[in-house]
Design an enzyme around this catalytic site. Structure first.
Site, short mmCIF file in Angstrom:
data_model
loop_
_atom_site.label_atom_id
_atom_site.label_comp_id
_atom_site.label_asym_id
_atom_site.label_seq_id
_atom_site.Cartn_x
_atom_site.Cartn_y
_atom_site.Cartn_z
N SER A 115 0.85 -1.19 0.00
CA SER A 115 0.00 0.00 0.00
C SER A 115 0.88 1.23 0.00
O SER A 115 2.04 1.20 0.45
CB SER A 115 -0.87 0.00 1.25
N TYR A 151 -2.79 -0.80 10.51
CA TYR A 151 -2.82 -1.07 9.07
C TYR A 151 -1.50 -0.68 8.41
O TYR A 151 -0.89 -1.46 7.67
CB TYR A 151 -3.99 -0.33 8.42
N1 LIG Z 1 -8.59 -0.31 -1.65
C1 LIG Z 1 -7.50 0.41 -1.51
O1 LIG Z 1 -7.49 1.63 -1.65
C2 LIG Z 1 -6.22 -0.23 -1.18
C3 LIG Z 1 -5.08 0.57 -1.12
C4 LIG Z 1 -3.86 -0.03 -0.82
C5 LIG Z 1 -3.80 -1.38 -0.58
N2 LIG Z 1 -4.92 -2.15 -0.63
C6 LIG Z 1 -4.78 -3.56 -0.36
O2 LIG Z 1 -5.34 -4.30 -1.41
C7 LIG Z 1 -5.80 -5.54 -0.90
C8 LIG Z 1 -7.23 -5.79 -1.38
O3 LIG Z 1 -8.07 -4.79 -0.85
P1 LIG Z 1 -9.49 -4.43 -1.48
O4 LIG Z 1 -9.58 -2.97 -1.41
O5 LIG Z 1 -9.69 -5.07 -2.75
O6 LIG Z 1 -10.45 -5.03 -0.34
P2 LIG Z 1 -11.66 -6.07 -0.40
O7 LIG Z 1 -12.23 -6.08 0.96
O8 LIG Z 1 -12.55 -5.74 -1.54
O9 LIG Z 1 -10.94 -7.44 -0.70
C9 LIG Z 1 -10.19 -8.11 0.27
C10 LIG Z 1 -10.49 -9.59 0.19
O10 LIG Z 1 -9.65 -10.25 1.10
C11 LIG Z 1 -10.39 -11.26 1.74
N3 LIG Z 1 -9.83 -11.62 3.04
C12 LIG Z 1 -9.84 -10.92 4.17
N4 LIG Z 1 -9.27 -11.61 5.17
C13 LIG Z 1 -8.88 -12.78 4.64
C14 LIG Z 1 -8.23 -13.92 5.16
N5 LIG Z 1 -7.88 -14.01 6.45
N6 LIG Z 1 -7.97 -14.93 4.34
C15 LIG Z 1 -8.33 -14.86 3.04
N7 LIG Z 1 -8.95 -13.82 2.49
C16 LIG Z 1 -9.22 -12.78 3.28
C17 LIG Z 1 -11.77 -10.67 1.88
O11 LIG Z 1 -12.73 -11.70 2.07
C18 LIG Z 1 -11.93 -9.92 0.59
O12 LIG Z 1 -12.53 -10.73 -0.41
C19 LIG Z 1 -5.65 -5.48 0.60
O13 LIG Z 1 -4.44 -6.10 0.98
C20 LIG Z 1 -5.55 -4.00 0.85
O14 LIG Z 1 -4.86 -3.69 2.04
C21 LIG Z 1 -6.13 -1.59 -0.92
#
Ligand SMILES: NC(=O)c1ccc[n+]([C@@H]2O[C@H](COP(=O)([O-])OP(=O)(O)OC[C@H]3O[C@@H](n4cnc5c(N)ncnc54)[C@H](O)[C@@H]3O)[C@@H](O)[C@H]2O)c1
Ligand SMILES: [Zn+2]
Length: 694
Positions: free
Chosen positions: A571, A584
């Protein structure tokens, strides 16, 4: 010319008849192709002759509709049919230069097409055109091939069918085989079909129903004969110690062996794998005669390109020590390669296509099952289906006689046939991630789902791993069939669950090449409000979770010896310091450093480890939809639905970041262009100066 209504109605009748002929042909083809006992996948072809109006002259012309090259009878549609002028195909007999140059006739088919001719005519077109009967089926049924590959197939055919089905000695498919069959039909008006030595059957009839009935009769009669006359144990008695392992042990053993075997099958070019522990295979491998029979190779001409002439067979029992098995497999692989090269050298002529790799496409492991390989999951699966056909053929033939497939020189003439090589050369270029097998965690939602979708679009096989099985499977199903994507349940913070998911992935596609640590969640709180449980959850899922996934998958990547990619979705917050985000952001920094640590450690195995730093991906993100977005929107004083646009205005490029942009970065890192880059993080944040890497 004055309008002639009588002629109009004659044309209508011709059109109706042509329409009916095609409809009946498709119905019959689909019915025959739906039953794997009747023909192997994409094997065999059917045809019908009828009349239609020539749009140029208005006169009636005789046409041949015949299944074209490629495609499968079970799902044949009109687009899969070649349409030729019957008089012109038959006229080829006048210019036929003899069997030595029979392949030239395939190019001549292009001059016999009716209009644009539909699908490309296959090598079997001559057989269909030259046989006089209006409806012809050429099939590869296991029972028919069992007779065709029995040492005394000719006598057996006479014994089973009397003079209703006539033996045709082996000859490679082509114009001459068509002439042979047509001559037999003409000389035997009582006959309804033939057994083609070393190959399959051809049946015919005056109507479509009659042809189908004759095909079914030949196949069912052969099946009955084999069932009623077989010796009790065609594959010999059970071998001591070769009984199948119980299911759970068998799957665990298969998963442990899969990476090693995929490395073996991919020595010359990377392959996707398929695993089957079907009873037919396990029974064959548990019996005394399996080494001798497996060495004789597969039978039907359709098989060799997909299965190679013979499989690699492990000669150790299923309880043998795994290290010993791995060492033995390496020896057997070397011997297989030497043997295959020698086979190529024995038969290749100066005009032969180059050797297509010397690795096995079928690997048999007694007590465990069968591993098959191909350029994609479907091809690998079909290779397995073909080997099951081969086992059925061997059982049938050995039951009433001795299995005696065509000799090696003829197998080579099929495998390295110039016409087959030309077909391969016409295939579209493989997509950038073809043969790559990807595992994406947290792929049922948001960024992970976009990554999985994009990887599949670039040709990868994808395993969607997420907490909830149904959601993972639904996301996989939205991407494609189980030849493209499968869903597995895994809590990445649970080591046993991760191990089970990796096993499932490996059993689904044979191995792994590309791992994306994406699963995550966000709890944004100030230091004083962050509970121990908040801290632990964030760290369990993202720091420990990626550690466990990297560890379990690296075992597979290292055992395969094919390199690989690990990508972390870290991130912007791994480098950017802001308030209210201690748990986080700290764990994102942990993940980012895992990238560097593992890049340093796994480089010697050819494994690249890189990261992506997204920011402000609102649309599609479960993290934002789950209340966090509403809170952030309230903090900034904008409506929640405008949060993405609001974030965009804070960026240097003033663009909103979408899940697809993160997915694109994964492709850039893994599809070949950045082949010499490891330990890198790519920001996908539309430009955030405070998060620049230095
Ligand atoms: N959305 C953003 O702006 C952003 C920015 C930087 C980083 N990220 C990172 O991107 C990744 C995806 O985020 P997103 O925004 O798509 O969120 P999201 O909630 O849409 O997707 C995350 C997925 O991870 C799954 N998950 C959670 N805990 C889990 C576990 N213990 N085992 C297996 N699966 C698990 C959830 O069920 C979900 O389907 C994350 O690591 C997040 O930190 C997101
Ligand atoms: Zn055939």
């Amino acid at each position: 010319m004055p309008h002639d209504p009588a002629r109009d109605s004659a044309q209508d009748t011709a059109r109706d008849t042509a329409h009916e002929v095609v409809r009946d042909l498709l119905t019959r083809s689909n019915a025959l192709g739906a039953d794997p006992r009747f023909t192997n996948y994409a094997g065999g072809n059917t045809s019908a002759k009828g009349t239609a109006t020539d749009p140029v002259t208005g006169a009636e012309v005789e046409l041949l509709w015949v299944k074209g090259s490629g495609g499968d009878l079970g799902t044949l549609t009109e687009d899969g049919l070649a349409v030729l002028r019957l008089d012109r195909v038959r006229a080829l007999t006048g210019v036929y230069p003899g069997v030595e140059r029979e392949d030239e006739m395939v190019a001549a088919f292009d001059f016999c097409l009716h209009g644009k001719g539909g699908a490309a005519p296959s090598i079997d077109t001559a057989m269909h055109a030259l046989v006089g009967a209006a409806h012809v089926d050429h099939l590869h049924p296991d029972a028919g091939i069992a007779l065709a590959c029995a040492a005394d197939g000719e006598e057996l055919t006479a014994k089973v069918f009397g003079d209703k089905v006539v033996w045709v000695p082996w000859r490679r498919p082509g114009f001459q085989l068509g002439l042979d069959i047509a001559a037999i039909e003409a000389a035997n008006p009582q006959a309804v079909g033939t057994v083609l030595g070393g190959h399959g059957i051809t049946a015919w009839g005056g109507t479509s129903e009659e042809a189908e009935a004759n095909s079914r009769w030949i196949i069912e009669t052969a099946e009955r004969f084999l069932a009623e006359n077989s010796v009790a144990e065609p594959f010999g008695p059970l071998l001591d110690g070769y009984a199948p392992l119980p299911r759970a042990e068998r799957r665990a053993r298969a998963a442990a062996l899969a990476p090693v075997l995929r490395g073996i099958a991919s020595h010359d070019r990377p392959q996707v794998g398929h695993f089957s522990d079907a009873d037919v295979v396990l029974d064959f491998l548990a019996r005394e005669q399996h080494p001798r029979l497996a060495a004789l190779g597969t039978s039907c001409p359709d098989h060799f390109l997909r299965t190679k002439v013979k499989p690699l067979v492990l000669d150790l029992p299923p309880t043998a020590d795994l290290e010993r098995v791995t060492a033995r497999l390496a020896e057997l692989h070397e011997a297989y390669r030497r043997d295959y090269q020698a086979y190529y050298d024995r038969h290749a002529t100066p005009g032969s296509p180059a050797i297509r790799g010397a690795d096995p496409l079928v690997v048999l492991v007694p007590g465990v099952g069968m591993f098959t390989y191909g350029k994609d999951a479907q091809t690998a699966r079909v290779a397995g289906e073909f080997y099951v056909n081969a086992v059925n053929v061997m059982r049938g033939a050995e039951g009433v006689s001795t299995y005696a497939p065509i000799d090696e020189a003829e197998k080579f003439r099929i495998e390295y046939w110039a016409l087959e090589e030309a077909k391969l050369a016409r295939l579209p270029r493989p997509r950038p991630l073809a043969t790559r097998i990807a595992l994406v965690t947290g792929a049922a939602s948001g960024i992970g789902k976009a990554i999985a979708t994009r990887l599949a679009a670039e040709g990868a096989c994808v395993v969607v791993a997420d907490l909830d099985l149904e959601k993972a499977q639904a996301a996989a199903a939205a991407i494609g069939s189980t030849d493209v994507a499968v869903g597995v349940a895994a809590d990445v913070s649970d080591a046993a669950a991760v191990a089970a998911a990796v096993d499932e992935a490996v059993l689904a596609f044979g191995g792994l090449d590309l791992v994306v640590n994406n699963a995550g969640l966000s709890i944004s709180k100030p230091l004083l409000e962050t509970t121990e449980a908040d801290w632990d959850l964030q760290h369990d899922v993202m720091a420990k979770g990626s550690f466990l996934v990297s560890q379990a998958t690296a075992r597979v990547l290292i055992a395969q010896g094919l390199g690989g990619d690990v990508v972390y979705i870290s991130s912007k917050n791994s480098v950017f310091a802001g308030p209210n985000n201690i748990a986080y952001s700290a764990v994102k920094a942990d993940q980012a450093h895992q990238v560097r640590l593992l890049a340093a450690e796994l480089g010697e195995h050819g494994i690249k480890v890189n990261g992506i730093n997204p920011d402000g991906v609102v649309r599609g993100s479960g993290i934002f939809a789950g209340g966090w977005g509403a809170k952030r929107a309230a903090v900034y004083g904008v409506p929640e639905e405008e949060l993405g646009a609001y974030y965009a205005q804070r960026t240097l490029l003033k663009r909103e970041v979408l899940p697809e942009h993160v997915a694109a970065a994964v492709v850039v890192l893994t599809a070949g262009e950045l082949s010499h880059t490891t330990g890198l993080h790519i920001p996908v944040d539309a430009g955030v100066a405070a998060a620049f890497l230095r």
